[in-house]
Write a protein that holds these residues in place. Structure first.
Motif, PDB file in Angstrom:
ATOM      1  N   ARG B  37       0.823  -1.222   0.000  1.00 35.91           N
ATOM      2  CA  ARG B  37       0.000   0.000   0.000  1.00 35.91           C
ATOM      3  C   ARG B  37       0.855   1.270   0.000  1.00 35.91           C
ATOM      4  NH1 ARG B  37      -5.344  -0.357   1.651  1.00 35.91           N
ATOM      5  NH2 ARG B  37      -5.279   1.620   2.748  1.00 35.91           N
ATOM      6  N   HIS B  38       1.902   1.282   0.815  1.00 31.14           N
ATOM      7  CA  HIS B  38       2.648   2.535   1.016  1.00 31.14           C
ATOM      8  C   HIS B  38       4.068   2.504   0.465  1.00 31.14           C
ATOM      9  CE1 HIS B  38      -0.446   4.393   3.445  1.00 31.14           C
ATOM     10  NE2 HIS B  38      -0.626   3.218   4.013  1.00 31.14           N
ATOM     11  N   GLY B  39       4.553   1.300   0.102  1.00 30.51           N
ATOM     12  CA  GLY B  39       5.933   1.188  -0.388  1.00 30.51           C
ATOM     13  C   GLY B  39       6.247   2.123  -1.547  1.00 30.51           C
ATOM     14  N   PRO B  40       5.394   2.176  -2.590  1.00 28.63           N
ATOM     15  CA  PRO B  40       5.739   3.035  -3.734  1.00 28.63           C
ATOM     16  C   PRO B  40       5.917   4.508  -3.333  1.00 28.63           C
ATOM     17  CG  PRO B  40       3.982   1.516  -4.322  1.00 28.63           C
ATOM     18  CD  PRO B  40       4.198   1.363  -2.852  1.00 28.63           C
ATOM     19  N   ALA B  41       5.020   5.020  -2.529  1.00 26.50           N
ATOM     20  CA  ALA B  41       5.124   6.435  -2.134  1.00 26.50           C
ATOM     21  C   ALA B  41       6.356   6.654  -1.262  1.00 26.50           C
ATOM     22  CB  ALA B  41       3.870   6.861  -1.388  1.00 26.50           C
ATOM     23  N   LEU B  42       6.615   5.711  -0.355  1.00 24.79           N
ATOM     24  CA  LEU B  42       7.793   5.850   0.517  1.00 24.79           C
ATOM     25  C   LEU B  42       9.076   5.783  -0.324  1.00 24.79           C
ATOM     26  CD1 LEU B  42       6.816   3.539   3.516  1.00 24.79           C
ATOM     27  CD2 LEU B  42       6.933   6.033   3.522  1.00 24.79           C
ATOM     28  N   PHE B  43       9.054   4.888  -1.307  1.00 27.70           N
ATOM     29  CA  PHE B  43      10.231   4.740  -2.173  1.00 27.70           C
ATOM     30  C   PHE B  43      10.492   6.044  -2.939  1.00 27.70           C
ATOM     31  CE2 PHE B  43      12.202   2.777  -6.126  1.00 27.70           C
ATOM     32  CZ  PHE B  43      13.438   2.620  -5.534  1.00 27.70           C
ATOM     33  N   ALA B  44       9.432   6.610  -3.493  1.00 24.27           N
ATOM     34  CA  ALA B  44       9.591   7.873  -4.227  1.00 24.27           C
ATOM     35  C   ALA B  44      10.123   8.959  -3.299  1.00 24.27           C
ATOM     36  CB  ALA B  44       8.254   8.295  -4.819  1.00 24.27           C
ATOM     37  N   TYR B  45       9.594   8.991  -2.081  1.00 18.88           N
ATOM     38  CA  TYR B  45      10.043   9.997  -1.104  1.00 18.88           C
ATOM     39  C   TYR B  45      11.537   9.804  -0.795  1.00 18.88           C
ATOM     40  CZ  TYR B  45      10.553  12.441   3.338  1.00 18.88           C
ATOM     41  OH  TYR B  45      10.994  13.265   4.336  1.00 18.88           O
ATOM     42  N   LEU B  46      11.930   8.539  -0.575  1.00 14.82           N
ATOM     43  CA  LEU B  46      13.324   8.273  -0.206  1.00 14.82           C
ATOM     44  C   LEU B  46      14.288   8.550  -1.363  1.00 14.82           C
ATOM     45  CD1 LEU B  46      12.810   5.057   1.951  1.00 14.82           C
ATOM     46  CD2 LEU B  46      13.634   7.280   2.750  1.00 14.82           C
ATOM     47  N   VAL B  47      13.852   8.245  -2.595  1.00 20.34           N
ATOM     48  CA  VAL B  47      14.712   8.578  -3.742  1.00 20.34           C
ATOM     49  C   VAL B  47      14.915  10.094  -3.784  1.00 20.34           C
ATOM     50  CG1 VAL B  47      14.922   8.558  -6.258  1.00 20.34           C
ATOM     51  CG2 VAL B  47      14.044   6.539  -5.083  1.00 20.34           C
ATOM     52  N   GLY B  48      13.836  10.823  -3.504  1.00 19.79           N
ATOM     53  CA  GLY B  48      13.940  12.283  -3.487  1.00 19.79           C
ATOM     54  C   GLY B  48      14.870  12.778  -2.396  1.00 19.79           C
ATOM     55  N   GLN B  49      14.825  12.125  -1.233  1.00 16.19           N
ATOM     56  CA  GLN B  49      15.653  12.561  -0.111  1.00 16.19           C
ATOM     57  C   GLN B  49      17.121  12.161  -0.293  1.00 16.19           C
ATOM     58  OE1 GLN B  49      14.669  14.324   2.904  1.00 16.19           O
ATOM     59  NE2 GLN B  49      13.085  14.783   1.412  1.00 16.19           N
ATOM     60  N   LEU B  50      17.341  10.990  -0.890  1.00 14.28           N
ATOM     61  CA  LEU B  50      18.706  10.455  -0.939  1.00 14.28           C
ATOM     62  C   LEU B  50      19.364  10.604  -2.306  1.00 14.28           C
ATOM     63  CD1 LEU B  50      17.960   7.238   1.156  1.00 14.28           C
ATOM     64  CD2 LEU B  50      19.139   9.284   1.941  1.00 14.28           C
ATOM     65  N   GLY B  51      18.543  10.730  -3.334  1.00 16.43           N
ATOM     66  CA  GLY B  51      19.096  10.938  -4.668  1.00 16.43           C
ATOM     67  C   GLY B  51      19.723   9.695  -5.274  1.00 16.43           C
ATOM     68  N   ASP B  52      19.441   8.531  -4.746  1.00 18.77           N
ATOM     69  CA  ASP B  52      20.053   7.318  -5.271  1.00 18.77           C
ATOM     70  C   ASP B  52      19.072   6.155  -5.056  1.00 18.77           C
ATOM     71  OD1 ASP B  52      22.646   5.804  -6.063  1.00 18.77           O
ATOM     72  OD2 ASP B  52      21.941   4.747  -4.286  1.00 18.77           O
ATOM     73  N   ARG B  53      18.714   5.493  -6.141  1.00 16.11           N
ATOM     74  CA  ARG B  53      17.657   4.488  -6.054  1.00 16.11           C
ATOM     75  C   ARG B  53      18.083   3.298  -5.195  1.00 16.11           C
ATOM     76  NH1 ARG B  53      13.949   6.134  -9.716  1.00 16.11           N
ATOM     77  NH2 ARG B  53      12.670   4.281  -9.563  1.00 16.11           N
ATOM     78  N   GLN B  54      19.335   2.845  -5.375  1.00 19.94           N
ATOM     79  CA  GLN B  54      19.783   1.676  -4.616  1.00 19.94           C
ATOM     80  C   GLN B  54      19.812   1.992  -3.121  1.00 19.94           C
ATOM     81  OE1 GLN B  54      20.348  -1.521  -5.711  1.00 19.94           O
ATOM     82  NE2 GLN B  54      20.400  -1.841  -3.493  1.00 19.94           N
ATOM     83  N   TRP B  55      20.317   3.172  -2.825  1.00 28.01           N
ATOM     84  CA  TRP B  55      20.378   3.607  -1.431  1.00 28.01           C
ATOM     85  C   TRP B  55      18.958   3.696  -0.858  1.00 28.01           C
ATOM     86  CZ3 TRP B  55      22.940   8.881   0.283  1.00 28.01           C
ATOM     87  CH2 TRP B  55      23.332   8.790   1.610  1.00 28.01           C
ATOM     88  N   ALA B  56      18.059   4.275  -1.656  1.00 33.35           N
ATOM     89  CA  ALA B  56      16.673   4.410  -1.205  1.00 33.35           C
ATOM     90  C   ALA B  56      16.048   3.039  -0.965  1.00 33.35           C
ATOM     91  CB  ALA B  56      15.865   5.186  -2.243  1.00 33.35           C
ATOM     92  N   GLU B  57      16.395   2.054  -1.808  1.00 35.17           N
ATOM     93  CA  GLU B  57      15.865   0.697  -1.613  1.00 35.17           C
ATOM     94  C   GLU B  57      16.311   0.145  -0.262  1.00 35.17           C
ATOM     95  OE1 GLU B  57      16.563  -2.231  -4.614  1.00 35.17           O
ATOM     96  OE2 GLU B  57      15.758  -0.983  -6.211  1.00 35.17           O
ATOM     97  N   ASP B  58      17.598   0.340   0.048  1.00 30.93           N
ATOM     98  CA  ASP B  58      18.124  -0.165   1.325  1.00 30.93           C
ATOM     99  C   ASP B  58      17.430   0.506   2.504  1.00 30.93           C
ATOM    100  OD1 ASP B  58      19.838  -1.639  -0.201  1.00 30.93           O
ATOM    101  OD2 ASP B  58      21.580  -0.333   0.098  1.00 30.93           O
TER     102      ASP B  58
END
Lengths: 291, 191
Positions: B37-58
């Motif tokens: 339910r919330h993973g996609p939005a959280l992932f988008a938020y974290l990519v925005g905060q961290l600027g790196d998809r792999q890092w955001a995944e972790d």
């Protein structure tokens, strides 16, 4: 007239307003061209931003097997220790604006103690300053009014009790790390005993910190600051008068300067009792009050 | 003991609350559902905060584990979405403190080079302009815009996540709008 609606318009666009407010804004928009133009701007901004952020959305990675494996594993001692230390260390962000002031006042107290020629009064500056320097930040820390400083701690999904303990630990560690070696230097320079000198400021420090916590949690930060500050200034004022030959109370307040074991223990007990009261208060508090 | 923090009417209405309650009771399937339910939005938020998809995944995995471990302490005083975003924000700040962004990371909030549906649309140039303008905003303003316009938070919820007063959220919104208007008109003039 538009100011009343101005702040509501972005949330009207996203549909995040309560239904009654949303209806009121909609009614206003039928009559107000200026606000309708604002809404159009907000809608454009929302559309831009949605497409901008949507650009980051990719396939959702699966939940890691490591997370799945960790679900029913209690945190290890190392993990617990690391998260506790992290929580305590994070308190520096909250206190950062106050740190120079805290350390400065403590150094002034130590310098005053070093400069006193009267061995009986050597603890007076430390007794006067150290407890209040610890208690006031503790009272402030339980306030949401310092919002910008809560940058990191605020979002910690920690139990309120853990957060309180982390704050207390940080403040007391900070104060002690300056005052303990300073007291050692003072006792060496003045030829006074180290233990009673430390007990003179440590007992009131714990008591006043506990009182500030209870007051801040039960009422609010401002009340805690006011009561603690006024109370301690009153005690120090009476002590000063007593030392100068004008005792206003039957109680010998000068005992605070060279406390006997029973006085120190009773201060510890009273502080413990107040902390217990603060702990009991926690379940009835909104997280907002603690964060 | 925990029951007093769960207003029943609210819990019955909100499937998220039901899921968090189930997580608190140790049901592993609940975290999967919450993640969907919330993973996609959280992932988008974290990519925005961290600027790196792999890092955001972790970090996203850390967020979910932290949510699992904190589920019993969730009091229902905020929505689950707000709570998860607050955890994500805290974890992202921690992650950035632990180590600097990887050398090949994008500046936070810039779209990646991956082909995205929006890049195939006609208005690529305008989108790039907007992305550049958004990138020039202060990070706190960008984050406020994202919380309000992408995650759909109310003013008090955004204030709760960013831990600022509601007035700060409102002023950030107005400042961001004014700055964007200025930046975009400047870009138009330059063009």
């Amino acid at each position: 007239m538009h100011e009343r609606w101005d702040d509501q318009l972005p949330f009207y666009v996203t549909g995040a307003l309560p239904p009654a407010t949303h209806a009121a804004v909609a009614q206003h928009l039928r009559e107000c061209v200026a606000c309708a133009a604002q809404v159009a701007e907000w809608q454009q901004l929302a559309a831009w931003h949605q497409s901008h952020v949507a650009g980051r959305m990719g396939a959702l990675p699966p939940l890691s097997p490591l997370v799945r494996a960790s679900l029913h594993r209690p945190p290890t001692l190392r993990e617990l220790l690391a998260s506790t230390l992290q929580l305590v260390w994070a308190q520096r962000n909250v206190l950062r604006p106050l740190l120079p002031g805290i350390v400065g006042v403590l150094l002034v107290g130590l310098a005053a103690s070093l400069g006193l020629m009267n061995a009986e009064r050597v603890a007076l500056p430390l007794v006067a300053l150290v407890p209040i320097v610890a208690a006031l930040p503790i009272a402030f820390l339980h306030s949401r009014e310092l919002e910008p400083a809560f940058e990191i701690v605020s979002a910690t999904p920690s139990a309120p009790g853990a957060l309180l303990l982390a704050r207390l630990t940080f403040v007391l560690t900070l104060v002690s790390s300056v005052t303990l070696p300073g007291s050692f230097a003072v006792s060496a320079a003045q030829g006074s005993s180290f233990g009673p000198l430390v007990a003179a400021w440590l007992g009131p420090l714990l008591l006043l910190s506990a009182l500030a916590t209870v007051l801040a949690l039960r009422w609010r930060s401002g009340v805690a600051v006011g009561v603690v500050l006024a109370g301690w200034l009153g005690v120090i004022g009476l002590l000063w008068l007593e030392l100068n030959g004008y005792p206003l109370l039957a109680l010998p307040l000068h005992a605070l300067l060279q406390p006997h074991a029973w006085l120190f223990l009773s201060q510890l007990l009273a502080a413990g009792l107040l902390w217990w009261l603060a702990w009991r208060e926690l379940p009835h508090l909104s997280t907002e009050r603690v964060y | 003991m925990t029951e007093q923090f769960w207003p029943m009417a609210y819990a019955e209405r909100d499937p998220d609350i039901v899921l968090v309650k189930a997580m608190a009771a140790g049901e592993a399937t609940a975290i999967e559902s919450l993640y969907q339910r919330h993973g996609p939005a959280l992932f988008a938020y974290l990519v925005g905060q961290l600027g790196d998809r792999q890092w955001a995944e972790d970090v996203l995995q850390e967020v979910m584990l932290a949510a699992w471990r904190s589920a019993a302490r969730f009091r229902g005083e905020s929505t689950v979405r707000t709570w998860l975003l607050a955890i994500a924000r805290y974890r992202a700040l921690n992650a950035r403190q632990r180590r600097p962004p990887p050398p090949d990371a994008l500046p936070p909030d810039l779209p990646t080079d991956d082909p995205k549906p929006h890049q195939k649309l006609e208005h690529d140039a305008q989108r790039d302009e907007i992305a550049r303008a958004l990138q020039q905003l202060p990070a706190a303003q960008r984050e406020t815009l994202e919380l309000i316009f992408f995650h759909g938070l109310s003013g008090p919820e955004a204030a709760q996540v960013q831990k600022v007063a509601i007035g700060t959220i409102k002023s950030r919104l107005h400042r961001a709008k004014a700055a964007l208007r200025h930046l975009l008109s400047k870009e138009e003039e330059d063009a």
